[in-house]
Design a protein around this motif. Sequence first.
Motif, PDB file in Angstrom:
ATOM      1  N   LEU A  60      -1.822  -3.691  -9.420  1.00 28.71           N
ATOM      2  CA  LEU A  60      -0.887  -4.313  -8.205  1.00 28.71           C
ATOM      3  C   LEU A  60       0.618  -3.729  -8.348  1.00 28.71           C
ATOM      4  O   LEU A  60       1.121  -3.527  -7.299  1.00 28.71           O
ATOM      5  N   LEU A  61       1.039  -3.536  -9.709  1.00 26.79           N
ATOM      6  CA  LEU A  61       2.401  -3.107  -9.939  1.00 26.79           C
ATOM      7  C   LEU A  61       2.131  -1.712  -9.203  1.00 26.79           C
ATOM      8  O   LEU A  61       3.426  -1.049  -8.775  1.00 26.79           O
ATOM      9  N   TYR A  62       1.481  -0.809  -9.828  1.00 23.90           N
ATOM     10  CA  TYR A  62       1.232   0.353  -9.048  1.00 23.90           C
ATOM     11  C   TYR A  62       1.182   0.340  -7.485  1.00 23.90           C
ATOM     12  O   TYR A  62       1.804   1.313  -7.100  1.00 23.90           O
ATOM     13  N   ILE A  63       0.471  -0.147  -6.896  1.00 25.20           N
ATOM     14  CA  ILE A  63       0.349  -0.445  -5.530  1.00 25.20           C
ATOM     15  C   ILE A  63       1.754  -0.751  -4.996  1.00 25.20           C
ATOM     16  O   ILE A  63       2.237  -0.192  -3.894  1.00 25.20           O
ATOM     17  N   ALA A  64       2.405  -1.696  -5.572  1.00 18.43           N
ATOM     18  CA  ALA A  64       3.906  -2.200  -5.115  1.00 18.43           C
ATOM     19  C   ALA A  64       4.912  -0.802  -5.389  1.00 18.43           C
ATOM     20  O   ALA A  64       5.549  -0.611  -4.346  1.00 18.43           O
ATOM     21  N   ALA A  65       4.724  -0.210  -6.483  1.00 19.98           N
ATOM     22  CA  ALA A  65       5.458   0.779  -6.423  1.00 19.98           C
ATOM     23  C   ALA A  65       5.134   2.103  -5.440  1.00 19.98           C
ATOM     24  O   ALA A  65       6.292   2.837  -4.878  1.00 19.98           O
ATOM     25  N   GLY A  66       3.986   2.341  -5.259  1.00 17.04           N
ATOM     26  CA  GLY A  66       3.649   3.230  -4.179  1.00 17.04           C
ATOM     27  C   GLY A  66       4.099   2.736  -2.826  1.00 17.04           C
ATOM     28  O   GLY A  66       4.703   3.851  -2.328  1.00 17.04           O
ATOM     29  N   PHE A  67       4.101   1.722  -2.652  1.00 21.33           N
ATOM     30  CA  PHE A  67       4.554   0.922  -1.162  1.00 21.33           C
ATOM     31  C   PHE A  67       5.943   1.386  -1.169  1.00 21.33           C
ATOM     32  O   PHE A  67       6.704   1.781  -0.186  1.00 21.33           O
ATOM     33  N   VAL A  68       7.061   0.930  -2.177  1.00 18.47           N
ATOM     34  CA  VAL A  68       8.290   0.979  -2.036  1.00 18.47           C
ATOM     35  C   VAL A  68       8.475   2.343  -2.021  1.00 18.47           C
ATOM     36  O   VAL A  68       9.447   2.862  -1.104  1.00 18.47           O
ATOM     37  N   ALA A  69       8.103   3.266  -2.822  1.00 22.07           N
ATOM     38  CA  ALA A  69       8.542   4.685  -3.005  1.00 22.07           C
ATOM     39  C   ALA A  69       8.324   5.559  -1.807  1.00 22.07           C
ATOM     40  O   ALA A  69       9.087   6.095  -1.400  1.00 22.07           O
ATOM     41  N   GLN A  70       7.148   5.039  -0.970  1.00 27.98           N
ATOM     42  CA  GLN A  70       6.794   5.630   0.370  1.00 27.98           C
ATOM     43  C   GLN A  70       7.704   5.404   1.183  1.00 27.98           C
ATOM     44  O   GLN A  70       7.937   6.125   2.228  1.00 27.98           O
ATOM     45  N   LEU A  71       8.022   3.873   1.545  1.00 21.95           N
ATOM     46  CA  LEU A  71       9.044   3.444   2.449  1.00 21.95           C
ATOM     47  C   LEU A  71      10.170   3.975   2.445  1.00 21.95           C
ATOM     48  O   LEU A  71      10.924   4.431   3.402  1.00 21.95           O
ATOM     49  N   ILE A  72      10.809   4.480   1.036  1.00 20.69           N
ATOM     50  CA  ILE A  72      11.920   5.035   1.075  1.00 20.69           C
ATOM     51  C   ILE A  72      11.899   6.479   1.393  1.00 20.69           C
ATOM     52  O   ILE A  72      12.752   7.139   2.222  1.00 20.69           O
ATOM     53  N   ILE A  80      -0.222   2.506   3.251  1.00 21.12           N
ATOM     54  CA  ILE A  80       0.178   1.105   3.883  1.00 21.12           C
ATOM     55  C   ILE A  80       1.695   1.308   4.501  1.00 21.12           C
ATOM     56  O   ILE A  80       1.982   0.847   5.563  1.00 21.12           O
ATOM     57  N   ALA A  81       2.468   2.011   3.496  1.00 18.22           N
ATOM     58  CA  ALA A  81       4.101   2.245   3.619  1.00 18.22           C
ATOM     59  C   ALA A  81       4.363   3.263   4.775  1.00 18.22           C
ATOM     60  O   ALA A  81       5.279   3.145   5.644  1.00 18.22           O
ATOM     61  N   ALA A  82       3.549   4.347   4.786  1.00 16.14           N
ATOM     62  CA  ALA A  82       3.949   5.419   5.620  1.00 16.14           C
ATOM     63  C   ALA A  82       4.381   5.057   6.930  1.00 16.14           C
ATOM     64  O   ALA A  82       5.433   5.475   7.271  1.00 16.14           O
ATOM     65  N   PRO A  83       3.655   4.207   7.783  1.00 15.02           N
ATOM     66  CA  PRO A  83       3.931   4.384   9.326  1.00 15.02           C
ATOM     67  C   PRO A  83       5.423   3.453   9.463  1.00 15.02           C
ATOM     68  O   PRO A  83       6.140   3.485  10.324  1.00 15.02           O
TER      69      PRO A  83
END
Length: 250
Positions: free
Chosen positions: A9-21, A210-213
């Motif tokens: 779940l930490l890696y999912i959160a990291a991927g979300f934040v990184a792609q949002l930025i 998830i973060a892309a759009p």
Amino acid sequence: MPDLPPDFLLYIAAGFVAQLIDGALGMAYGVSASSLLMALGVPPAATSATVHAAECFTTGASAISHHAFGNVDRFLFRRLLIPAVIGAIIGAYLLSSIGDVLKPWVSGYLLIMGIVIIAKAFVQVPSRNVTTHLTPLGFFGALVDAMGGGGWGPIVASNLIVRGNNVRITVGSVNAVEFFVTLAASITFLLTIGLTHWSIIIALAIGGVIAAPFGAWAAKHIPHKPFMVVVGVLVVALSTRNLLKFLAVF
């Protein structure tokens, strides 16, 4: 399906934040995700291979999202595409022997670019469509990105913004080309060192898709001046950290 690590779940959160930025500012997915993996003890070559494999999914979703929001300029996309793919292939192949040598020089360059971006946010500079020197820019950005596990956005997006290109169009177009950069680098890594850490790749990809759009929406709606300041501060912070790390200050 590989066994899931306890911090999946930490890696999912990291991927979300990184792609949002990355989706909003056109940079920092690779730098953010690579920093996390390196901190957890993943070797440099494996880190770059893992991050680029995950980015194949996240940048694909980001490219589609930016296109849907009208953030992609076809001329800029076409001019960057081919040299970027070539640079990514060469960079991935040369990672183990040359990557660390270039890091301080690239960090110094990015630090200057970040300062210029911040300064331009407070100076009235006429916007213009950048049409020159795109081939070497795409090649060098992808080359460094593949060798360092990140850098495509900070190098290419920063350069275009400093030269007066529209921020939203720059972010969208650079993100769209990034899909092909990550795909080319990932195929090269697969054929040379192979791909491992599949559970991490999957987690980073899930968070990023998830973060892309949301990132593409932010790129279209964030006001121009604050957007440039955020981009500049981000580039300065990341570049300063990398320089200090190279100098063994911490």
